[in-house]
Structures are given as C-alpha cells and as structure tokens.
Design a protein around this motif. Structure first.
Motif, PDB file in Angstrom:
ATOM      1  N   ILE A 415       0.877  -1.210   0.134  1.00 32.74           N
ATOM      2  CA  ILE A 415       0.030   0.030  -0.245  1.00 32.74           C
ATOM      3  C   ILE A 415       0.879   1.380  -0.024  1.00 32.74           C
ATOM      4  N   LEU A 421      -3.413   5.128   2.503  1.00 36.12           N
ATOM      5  CA  LEU A 421      -2.680   4.955   3.692  1.00 36.12           C
ATOM      6  C   LEU A 421      -2.785   6.075   4.532  1.00 36.12           C
ATOM      7  N   THR A 458      -2.088  -2.872   8.388  1.00 36.03           N
ATOM      8  CA  THR A 458      -2.106  -3.427   6.839  1.00 36.03           C
ATOM      9  C   THR A 458      -1.373  -4.618   6.777  1.00 36.03           C
ATOM     10  N   ALA A 462       2.280  -2.003   4.343  1.00 38.33           N
ATOM     11  CA  ALA A 462       2.449  -0.540   3.762  1.00 38.33           C
ATOM     12  C   ALA A 462       3.748  -0.298   3.446  1.00 38.33           C
TER      13      ALA A 462
END
Ligand code: ADP
Ligand code: MG
Length: 481
Positions: A415, A421, A458, A462
């Motif tokens: 991401i 984000l 996440t 991330a």
C-alpha cells in the motif's frame, strides 16, 4: 639472511572431449576399469594415432585466453619411459614445437593486488593409465581407461612468489578453463593436476636457487599447505647452512609433509624425438581467427565491466564472475531489473544461501534469472516491499512457481497510495490520544509505536518509505494545529 620464494607451476588440464586424443575410444570419466579402451590404447602393432581436432581447438582457445603466441608449426614427440600403465613405452607429447608459447596470466590476491605470471608454454599430450595396487590380493592391476585421454600442460615461468599466489594462479587457470568449457577443472577427479617447482634464494640475488618439484597435490585445500611445508623445509636447510638437493618429492596429504620420490630426471633421459606416426600439425592463421571469433568473454573482462560500468564492489564482482553460470545469471537478471546492486545482493546472499543449503548449483535454480529480475523490478517500482519479496522468493524457490504467480495468488500488494494509507495513519493517531500526547511532550521513541500500529493494521503491506513520509507530515500537522 632473508630468503625469497620462487615457484613455477606445471599444470595438467584434462580436456573434456568425447573421445581420446588419438583414437575414437571414449574419454569419459568414471567407467568400469578397461571399458574405454581400443587397440590403439593398448599400443598394439598396426594401430596408428590420428589427432582429435577438438584437442587442438581447446589448446588454441586456452592459448588465446592466456595471451600466448599460437605457433603455426606443431610437432608431436615421443617421450620414453617404462611403466606398466604406458603400454607403448612412450607418451605422445610435444617437446620442441609446442602449440602455444610466451603468454601471461593476471592473478589477484584478496581482490586487490594484481600480479602477472608469465606462461612459458602450453602443449598437448596424452595421459597414461592407472596402476592400482591391491594390498589384499598382493597384486597390481592396470586400468587403461585414462590412457590416451587428452591433456594440456601449462608451464609457468618461475614468477610466483608465495604459496598464496600459487593457489590464486591455479584457481584463475581453472576458472578460465571452465569459462572456455574445455575442462571441468575438477581437482578431486584429477582433471586438474599441479606439479610445483619451488626454490628459495637470498633476497636481492638474481640467480635462482636449487629447486625441488612437489607432485601429488590433488586438492585445492592442499595447494597452499604443500607449498608452505616445502618452503619451510628448504628454509630450515638453507638457514642451517645446508644445500637443497634437486629432486622430485611427493606430498602426503595425511601428514601434510613432502618426502623424496626420486632424484630429478633430465630431459635427455626421455629420449624425445618427433613421432613418425603423426604428421606435423599446421595451425593456419585463419583457423586461429575462427577460434578467436567464438571466444566467450573471459572472467577478467567481465569483472572489470561489473566494477566499472555497473558499479559493483571488487568483491561482489569476483564472487559473481567466479563461475560463468553465475555471471550469466546475473547479467540476465540485470537485463530485466536494470538494478545491478540489487541483482548482485539478491544473487550472492539470498539465492546462493538457499542453493548452498540444498547443495545445488545455479544451473538448477528453481527461480530463473528473468523471474528474479521481475521480482526486483516490483520492489523498485514500490509494488511490493523488500520483506514481501523475500517471502515470495523463498516460496518460489521451494515450489518452483514464478514470483509473479505467487504475488497474484496471494494478492500481495504494497500500500503506497496516499489515499489508502493516510486514512489508516489518521485512524491510528485518533485512537491513541495518550501516546500522541506523550510523543508531543518529548518521548520521540513513540514514533516507532505508530509505525508498528500502521504495519499491524495493514498486515505489513504498507510501503515503509511512504508511511514514514506521511506519518511525519501528519504528526507535524497535529503538533502545529
Ligand atoms: P623440467 O624440464 O624439469 O620440467 P622446466 O625448465 O621445464 O624443467 O621447468 C619446469 C618448471 O619449473 C617451470 O614452471 C619453471 O618455471 C620452474 N622452475 C624452473 N627453475 C626453477 C627454480 N629455480 N625455482 C622454481 N621454479 C623453477
Ligand atoms: Mg617439466
């Protein structure tokens, strides 16, 4: 008094041709005793040798690689001695008219110091058979499979100055022979045999001292050990005021010592003369040029290219060019990813690590160079993190699936989009008011806590760079506001 070591090596390289040097019998290693023989191998009357053209091609290749002059006029010579593994009573070799002369080989110590060793000559010859002494039955057996297998003998000038240099010389020669695909260079199987001539002289003296020749160094592990032993032995003789006797000595790998085998023979003892059964071999310039045009890039040239053009360290460049398959793999991977440093790191640490664990060579790598290159492209493009890539890599290695398939099947994606984000970061900060307050009061370590929470939310996907950037921006905004 200080002494200087002088070493010259005679290296026999067994060629990996299909057939023997002068007959159609198989030259393969590992057959049952006396399976690879024919009337010529036995030296039976009425048989005539015919040169295997591939042997001359191999000699020309090696000669070019070692910057030699390739001699146009070649003659084979008979070298006479009696031994049961030599039924003809002579070995066919080259004497006054070898195929290559006046070459040089660049060797390296610790990837840095460069030394040049002169190559006196390279000549073609046949190997002898093997005597097997069976203690149980108190009999000696003869296996002629190896008789007539082609060898190139490479003789160096006495330019080598230490055991470490000798080991480097041998390694470099082996590396080149493997790049040229003329030999597998396997020392344990006898494809590479080294006789070392060693002498010492008072430092500063021009005249060489009396030498001994050490034979039977049959493993890379033993090269330095055998030579250092012999150097120390001669040193103690000379320091004690004695004289070194010119002789041939055998290395004993069990005790790590050398002991006398025979007094040194002179070439006159061999009664060399041109072999009347073999016509002179004329190496036309056009033949040399044809071989030259098909020469692969050699390790030294590739090493320079990796350092100067691609910015790799001398160490990495040496590791990658140690074997042709490695550098080929690297270059193909680089072709795709265009990131030399990453390709080098992934190959030398991740890939070699897993291959070594399985005792596999790079030729059997379950991940192709192209697929690794693609994986690296995805990291550089921010699609997946280095951590994810490592997991994908390990799975690809285990299953043989392509990294792209694994990424798709697992739905792995980093991401890195701000729109995706930022809300996550905001949410973490909203739900941690106490930590946030502590952070603003000076407990800066809590920044790591926020990073950890986002990673947790996440599931590690991330993009770390983007996350850090956005987190700092967000923290700054909250502090000011
Ligand atoms: P031989 O006929 O005994 O084989 P060569 O003259 O062909 O002798 O030399 C064989 C090897 O010995 C070469 O590699 C050469 O460089 C090396 N050599 C010759 N003289 C010395 C010396 N004094 N000390 C060390 N090596 C030497
Ligand atoms: Mg010799």
């Amino acid at each position: 008094m200080e002494f200087e070591t002088v070493i010259g090596l005679e290296v026999h390289i067994q060629l990996s041709t299909k057939t023997k040097i002068f007959s159609g019998a198989s030259a393969a290693f590992g057959a049952d005793p006396n399976e690879n023989i024919d009337p010529l191998t036995f030296g039976l009357p009425g048989t005539l040798p015919v040169l295997n053209r591939q042997v001359a091609v191999s000699a020309i290749k090696l000669g070019l690689a070692l910057n030699c002059e390739i001699r146009r006029f070649n003659q084979f010579a008979r070298k006479h001695y009696f031994y049961p593994d030599l039924p003809k009573g002579y070995q066919i070799s080259q004497y006054e008219e070898p195929i290559c002369e006046h070459g040089r080989l660049v060797i390296r110590l610790d990837d840095e110091i460069e030394r040049v060793v002169g190559i006196t000559r390279i000549h073609m010859e046949e190997d002898a058979g093997k005597n097997i002494h069976d203690a149980r039955t108190k009999s000696s057996l003869i296996d002629l499979n190896r008789a007539g297998v082609p060898l190139l003998e490479v003789v160096s000038e006495p330019d080598i100055r230490s055991a470490a240099e000798a080991a480097s010389y041998l390694k470099t020669l082996r590396q080149i022979a493997r790049y040229l695909e003329i030999s597998d260079g396997n020392m344990e199987e006898g494809s590479l045999r080294c006789d070392a001539n060693i002498s010492l002289r008072p430092t500063g003296q021009l005249k060489f001292g009396t030498r001994t020749e050490v034979k039977n160094i049959n493993s890379f592990k033993f090269v330095e050990r055998a030579l250092n032993y012999e150097i120390a032995r001669q040193l103690s003789i000379l320091k004690g005021g004695g004289q070194v006797i010119q002789e041939t000595r055998l290395f004993d790998s069990t005790s790590g010592t050398t002991h006398p085998m025979r007094s040194k023979e002179e070439s006159a003892d061999y009664r060399y003369f041109p072999d009347p059964d073999l016509p002179p071999l004329i190496v036309e310039e056009s033949w040399v040029e044809k071989v030259r045009s098909k020469m692969p890039k050699l390790p030294e040239e590739l090493r320079q290219m990796l350092i100067e053009d691609l910015g790799l360290t001398p160490y990495d460049a040496s590791v990658l060019t140690a074997e042709k398959e490695n550098v080929d793999f690297f270059l193909e991977c680089y072709q795709v990813s265009k990131n030399a440093k990453a390709a080098s790191n992934w190959i030398t640490s991740e890939l070699f690590g897993l291959l070594n664990k399985d005792e596999r060579g790079i030729a059997d790598s379950p991940i192709s160079a192209r697929n690794l290159g693609e994986l690296l492209t995805r990291i550089d493009g921010g699609e997946i993190s280095g951590k994810m890539a490592k997991e994908v890599f390990e799975e690809a290695f285990k299953t043989g699936q392509s990294p792209s398939d694994i990424i798709q099947a697992k739905g792995l994606k980093q991401i890195s989009d701000e729109s995706e984000l930022l809300p996550i970061i905001e949410q973490i900060l909203e739900t941690s008011p106490n930590q946030l307050a502590e952070y603003f009061s000076g407990k800066e370590k809590l920044r790591d806590y926020f990073v950890g929470q986002v990673m947790k939310a996440t599931k590690g996907s991330a993009d770390p760079k983007k996350l850090n950037l956005l987190l700092d921006k967000e923290l700054g905004r909250r502090k000011d506001g």
